[in-house]
Design a protein around this motif. Structure first.
Motif, PDB file in Angstrom:
ATOM      1  N   SER A  46      -1.503   7.720  -6.880  1.00  9.15           N
ATOM      2  CA  SER A  46      -1.925   7.926  -8.269  1.00  9.15           C
ATOM      3  C   SER A  46      -0.840   7.438  -9.236  1.00  9.15           C
ATOM      4  O   SER A  46       0.328   7.285  -8.846  1.00  9.15           O
ATOM      5  CB  SER A  46      -2.201   9.409  -8.516  1.00  9.15           C
TER       6      SER A  46
ATOM      7  N   TYR B 248       4.059   1.487   4.000  1.00  8.96           N
ATOM      8  CA  TYR B 248       2.798   2.226   3.900  1.00  8.96           C
ATOM      9  C   TYR B 248       2.462   2.524   2.441  1.00  8.96           C
ATOM     10  O   TYR B 248       1.341   2.308   1.986  1.00  8.96           O
ATOM     11  CB  TYR B 248       2.878   3.531   4.698  1.00  8.96           C
TER      12      TYR B 248
ATOM     13  N   GLU C   9       1.152  -0.374   0.422  1.00  8.11           N
ATOM     14  CA  GLU C   9      -0.216  -0.789   0.732  1.00  8.11           C
ATOM     15  C   GLU C   9      -1.249   0.306   0.456  1.00  8.11           C
ATOM     16  O   GLU C   9      -2.442   0.027   0.447  1.00  8.11           O
ATOM     17  CB  GLU C   9      -0.303  -1.215   2.193  1.00  8.11           C
ATOM     18  N   ALA C  10      -0.794   1.514   0.230  1.00  6.21           N
ATOM     19  CA  ALA C  10      -1.720   2.633   0.033  1.00  6.21           C
ATOM     20  C   ALA C  10      -2.443   2.490  -1.296  1.00  6.21           C
ATOM     21  O   ALA C  10      -1.824   2.255  -2.335  1.00  6.21           O
ATOM     22  CB  ALA C  10      -0.965   3.956   0.081  1.00  6.21           C
ATOM     23  N   GLU C  11      -3.742   2.642  -1.244  1.00  6.52           N
ATOM     24  CA  GLU C  11      -4.539   2.563  -2.465  1.00  6.52           C
ATOM     25  C   GLU C  11      -4.664   3.921  -3.147  1.00  6.52           C
ATOM     26  O   GLU C  11      -5.118   4.008  -4.273  1.00  6.52           O
ATOM     27  CB  GLU C  11      -5.926   2.016  -2.137  1.00  6.52           C
ATOM     28  N   SER C  12      -4.244   4.959  -2.468  1.00  3.84           N
ATOM     29  CA  SER C  12      -4.444   6.307  -2.992  1.00  3.84           C
ATOM     30  C   SER C  12      -3.250   6.842  -3.781  1.00  3.84           C
ATOM     31  O   SER C  12      -3.217   8.005  -4.123  1.00  3.84           O
ATOM     32  CB  SER C  12      -4.766   7.261  -1.832  1.00  3.84           C
TER      33      SER C  12
END
Length: 140
Positions: free
Chosen positions: A117, A109, A112-115
């Motif tokens: 930072s 997860y 693949e997470a774009e959030s």
């Protein structure tokens, strides 16, 4: 003299819901709070009745996450453990119960997470470095 009263149940310590965690975090940020304060500030923002906030705080107390002490006739609730320790327990419970003890789905997860930072990525890299270091020490 005031005494913080803590009720602790090992099974219950790991069982905490999202709403309870949010309230516990809110109390931890303030250090302590009465039911009235929590109902007005925390509950008011979320449309929760005083009785709901009281029920949640007492549930957290029974589970050992909050302690309480009487100050001038009013109970003041405070976390029994540092918030980081509480969050680690919640994550451990999630991994065990929801992910069957495997960290792979969580890692997939995050990959693949774009959030995520740059600061969070740096923290994750520090954590992985600590894990590798610990493994090397254990292998010796």
């Amino acid at each position: 003299m005031t005494t913080l009263v803590v009720m602790e149940d090992e099974d219950a310590m790991s069982s905490i819901g999202d709403r309870e965690l949010a309230l516990l975090t809110w109390v931890a940020e303030r250090g302590e709070a009465s039911v009235g304060e929590a109902a007005e500030e925390y509950g008011g923002e979320r449309g929760l009745a005083r009785s709901t906030v009281l029920t949640m705080m007492e549930r957290l107390r029974r589970k050992g996450h909050l302690g309480r002490r009487r100050v001038e006739g009013v109970y003041r609730y405070a976390p029994t453990r540092p918030s980081g320790e509480v969050l680690r327990g919640v994550v451990a419970s999630f991994v065990e119960r929801t992910l069957g003890g495997s960290l792979s789905p969580l890692a997939a997860y995050l990959a693949e997470a774009e959030s995520v930072s740059p600061d969070e990525l740096a923290e994750l890299e520090r954590i992985v470095a600590r894990l590798r270091s610990r493994r090397r020490e254990d292998a010796r």
